[in-house]
Scaffold this motif. Structure first.
Motif, PDB file in Angstrom:
ATOM      1  N   TRP A  32      62.421 -46.259  43.238  1.00 21.26           N
ATOM      2  CA  TRP A  32      61.027 -46.093  44.119  1.00 21.26           C
ATOM      3  C   TRP A  32      60.826 -44.701  43.164  1.00 21.26           C
ATOM      4  O   TRP A  32      61.508 -43.532  43.600  1.00 21.26           O
ATOM      5  CB  TRP A  32      62.449 -45.802  45.207  1.00 21.26           C
ATOM      6  CG  TRP A  32      61.464 -47.089  45.907  1.00 21.26           C
ATOM      7  CD1 TRP A  32      60.568 -48.028  46.922  1.00 21.26           C
ATOM      8  CD2 TRP A  32      62.519 -48.014  45.962  1.00 21.26           C
ATOM      9  NE1 TRP A  32      61.192 -48.775  47.467  1.00 21.26           N
ATOM     10  CE2 TRP A  32      62.131 -49.078  46.858  1.00 21.26           C
ATOM     11  CE3 TRP A  32      64.170 -47.575  45.611  1.00 21.26           C
ATOM     12  CZ2 TRP A  32      63.537 -49.532  47.059  1.00 21.26           C
ATOM     13  CZ3 TRP A  32      65.089 -49.277  45.720  1.00 21.26           C
ATOM     14  CH2 TRP A  32      64.947 -50.206  46.558  1.00 21.26           C
ATOM     15  N   ALA A  38      56.042 -36.878  49.992  1.00 21.79           N
ATOM     16  CA  ALA A  38      55.929 -37.929  50.198  1.00 21.79           C
ATOM     17  C   ALA A  38      57.225 -37.585  51.615  1.00 21.79           C
ATOM     18  O   ALA A  38      57.661 -38.758  52.131  1.00 21.79           O
ATOM     19  CB  ALA A  38      56.191 -39.317  49.797  1.00 21.79           C
ATOM     20  N   ASP A  56      53.540 -42.984  56.058  1.00 27.38           N
ATOM     21  CA  ASP A  56      51.778 -44.237  55.117  1.00 27.38           C
ATOM     22  C   ASP A  56      52.866 -44.183  53.945  1.00 27.38           C
ATOM     23  O   ASP A  56      52.104 -44.567  53.255  1.00 27.38           O
ATOM     24  CB  ASP A  56      51.068 -43.635  55.928  1.00 27.38           C
ATOM     25  CG  ASP A  56      51.084 -42.206  54.904  1.00 27.38           C
ATOM     26  OD1 ASP A  56      52.006 -41.502  54.735  1.00 27.38           O
ATOM     27  OD2 ASP A  56      49.702 -41.464  54.592  1.00 27.38           O
ATOM     28  N   ALA A  57      54.085 -43.066  53.477  1.00 27.90           N
ATOM     29  CA  ALA A  57      54.352 -43.215  52.848  1.00 27.90           C
ATOM     30  C   ALA A  57      55.216 -44.487  51.893  1.00 27.90           C
ATOM     31  O   ALA A  57      54.637 -45.467  50.578  1.00 27.90           O
ATOM     32  CB  ALA A  57      55.542 -42.450  52.215  1.00 27.90           C
ATOM     33  N   THR A  58      56.215 -45.600  52.821  1.00 32.79           N
ATOM     34  CA  THR A  58      56.278 -46.505  51.524  1.00 32.79           C
ATOM     35  C   THR A  58      56.693 -47.353  53.594  1.00 32.79           C
ATOM     36  O   THR A  58      57.244 -46.872  54.271  1.00 32.79           O
ATOM     37  CB  THR A  58      57.212 -46.459  51.173  1.00 32.79           C
ATOM     38  OG1 THR A  58      58.103 -47.851  51.108  1.00 32.79           O
ATOM     39  CG2 THR A  58      59.059 -45.697  51.590  1.00 32.79           C
ATOM     40  N   GLN A  59      57.048 -49.016  53.050  1.00 33.09           N
ATOM     41  CA  GLN A  59      57.646 -49.331  54.263  1.00 33.09           C
ATOM     42  C   GLN A  59      59.323 -49.199  55.324  1.00 33.09           C
ATOM     43  O   GLN A  59      59.528 -49.564  55.640  1.00 33.09           O
ATOM     44  CB  GLN A  59      57.238 -51.190  53.629  1.00 33.09           C
ATOM     45  CG  GLN A  59      58.518 -51.553  52.718  1.00 33.09           C
ATOM     46  CD  GLN A  59      57.687 -52.911  52.377  1.00 33.09           C
ATOM     47  OE1 GLN A  59      56.878 -53.667  53.294  1.00 33.09           O
ATOM     48  NE2 GLN A  59      58.036 -53.783  51.726  1.00 33.09           N
ATOM     49  N   PRO A  94      49.717 -36.110  46.221  1.00 31.36           N
ATOM     50  CA  PRO A  94      49.989 -37.340  46.195  1.00 31.36           C
ATOM     51  C   PRO A  94      51.601 -38.263  47.284  1.00 31.36           C
ATOM     52  O   PRO A  94      52.518 -37.310  47.146  1.00 31.36           O
ATOM     53  CB  PRO A  94      50.353 -38.332  44.812  1.00 31.36           C
ATOM     54  CG  PRO A  94      50.457 -37.006  44.235  1.00 31.36           C
ATOM     55  CD  PRO A  94      50.061 -36.084  44.701  1.00 31.36           C
ATOM     56  N   THR A  95      50.650 -38.872  48.045  1.00 31.47           N
ATOM     57  CA  THR A  95      52.644 -39.120  48.547  1.00 31.47           C
ATOM     58  C   THR A  95      52.366 -40.944  48.572  1.00 31.47           C
ATOM     59  O   THR A  95      53.388 -41.737  49.683  1.00 31.47           O
ATOM     60  CB  THR A  95      51.540 -39.135  50.752  1.00 31.47           C
ATOM     61  OG1 THR A  95      50.663 -40.014  50.530  1.00 31.47           O
ATOM     62  CG2 THR A  95      51.350 -37.431  50.675  1.00 31.47           C
ATOM     63  N   HIS A  96      51.791 -42.090  47.843  1.00 33.95           N
ATOM     64  CA  HIS A  96      51.848 -42.958  47.389  1.00 33.95           C
ATOM     65  C   HIS A  96      53.678 -43.066  46.385  1.00 33.95           C
ATOM     66  O   HIS A  96      53.431 -42.462  46.179  1.00 33.95           O
ATOM     67  CB  HIS A  96      50.967 -43.874  46.615  1.00 33.95           C
ATOM     68  CG  HIS A  96      50.897 -44.871  46.592  1.00 33.95           C
ATOM     69  ND1 HIS A  96      50.789 -45.849  47.324  1.00 33.95           N
ATOM     70  CD2 HIS A  96      51.507 -46.024  45.056  1.00 33.95           C
ATOM     71  CE1 HIS A  96      51.825 -47.671  46.942  1.00 33.95           C
ATOM     72  NE2 HIS A  96      51.534 -47.157  46.008  1.00 33.95           N
ATOM     73  N   VAL A  97      54.616 -44.521  46.783  1.00 32.81           N
ATOM     74  CA  VAL A  97      55.631 -44.959  47.033  1.00 32.81           C
ATOM     75  C   VAL A  97      55.362 -45.573  45.296  1.00 32.81           C
ATOM     76  O   VAL A  97      54.987 -46.872  47.156  1.00 32.81           O
ATOM     77  CB  VAL A  97      56.655 -44.240  47.556  1.00 32.81           C
ATOM     78  CG1 VAL A  97      58.189 -45.129  47.080  1.00 32.81           C
ATOM     79  CG2 VAL A  97      57.164 -43.309  48.424  1.00 32.81           C
ATOM     80  N   VAL A  98      56.044 -45.444  44.535  1.00 34.64           N
ATOM     81  CA  VAL A  98      55.572 -46.221  43.723  1.00 34.64           C
ATOM     82  C   VAL A  98      56.946 -47.578  43.143  1.00 34.64           C
ATOM     83  O   VAL A  98      58.303 -46.439  43.049  1.00 34.64           O
ATOM     84  CB  VAL A  98      55.089 -46.197  42.374  1.00 34.64           C
ATOM     85  CG1 VAL A  98      54.957 -47.761  41.078  1.00 34.64           C
ATOM     86  CG2 VAL A  98      53.963 -45.542  42.583  1.00 34.64           C
TER      87      VAL A  98
END
Length: 282
Positions: A32, A38, A56-59, A94-98
């Protein structure tokens, strides 16, 4: 914002890697990539390091790492908290987790020279049990003592090298070692005889204080490996004590050598005690 120093924290089945502006969480084949923006909170309580993420970053919501290495955990948490204070205002960045999953890799087997050394350590003890069981009563105490004097020094050497070169450093680094990204610059060949020896990796890395280190690992490998990037674990009290990627293979080898070394000591005590008893009762 300046570049954030890199540091790696290893736990039970999971690693936290603080890199430039992100934390990479590695669990098995899954990674991750978590932007610093985030992360809502980082805590270290007991043996647990908690990364709590924004809703809202990741489940997943949060990641927990368990470690007994308080030195490394404190260093990681301090660095991460410092990095978080350098972020812009909340909500920016950015706060989106890949999440990525890598393919399976075939593990490497131990090299032949190492296996040959272990085999040479096992065979004398199997021979001892055979002699002691089949001929011990008939051959007498003298033959048993002679057998131990012949193979005992090999066991003592295995105990010495297994403990001093492998097990001791592994235990120290597991307790207080700090892991940082580094690289293998080269390998140094150290000969143990005319046709034997080991390859010792030369690591280059920077400590958390920024000191550049070039260190040759004391424990060697039977086969020369590849150069390039690798995680390096060092002792903050003695930065020349290091271990690299293949630490697990070295630990196994050290445990095997130490085990048979201890067995050698125990086996020496039995016939020597019988010999001394025979002299006292003669």
């Amino acid at each position: 914002m300046g570049r954030i120093p890199e540091v790696v924290l290893r736990g039970r089945g999971i690693d936290f890697r603080l890199e430039a502006y992100v934390v990479r969480v590695v669990r098995g084949r899954t990674t991750w990539t978590v932007p610093l923006a985030a992360i809502d909170r980082v805590e270290y309580t007991g043996r647990r390091v908690l990364l709590e993420l924004s809703g809202d970053a990741t489940q997943d919501g949060a990641f927990t790492l368990i470690t007994r290495n308080a030195t490394a955990a404190d260093a990681f948490v301090r660095r991460l908290r410092t990095a978080l204070t350098r972020l812009p205002a909340p909500g920016q960045g950015p706060t989106h987790v890949v999440r990525e999953t890598a393919g399976r890799r075939i593990p490497r087997l131990s090299s032949l020279p190492t296996g040959a050394k272990i085999a040479l350590g096992v065979v004398p003890y199997l021979a001892f049990f055979s002699v002691a069981g089949d001929k011990g009563a008939e051959a007498g105490i003298g033959d048993l003592v002679g057998f131990i004097m012949l193979y005992g020094p090999a066991g003592w050497l295995m105990l010495y090298f297994g403990w001093t070169e492998v097990v001791r450093d592994a235990l120290i680094l597991r307790r207080r070692g700090i892991t940082v990204p580094g690289r293998i610059r080269d390998y140094t060949w150290r000969s143990a005889g005319e046709d034997s020896g080991e390859w010792h990796p030369v690591y280059e890395f920077r400590t958390l204080e920024g000191q550049r280190m070039v260190v040759t690992q004391t424990a060697g490998h039977g086969r020369k490996g590849e150069r390039g990037p690798v995680d390096v674990t060092y002792d903050p009290l003695s930065p020349t004590r290091v271990r690299g990627l293949r630490d697990k293979w070295l630990t196994v080898r050290g445990i095997v050598l130490t085990f048979f070394g201890v067995l050698s000591v125990l086996l020496m005590l039995i016939p020597l005690w019988l010999f001394i008893s025979a002299l006292l009762t003669a």
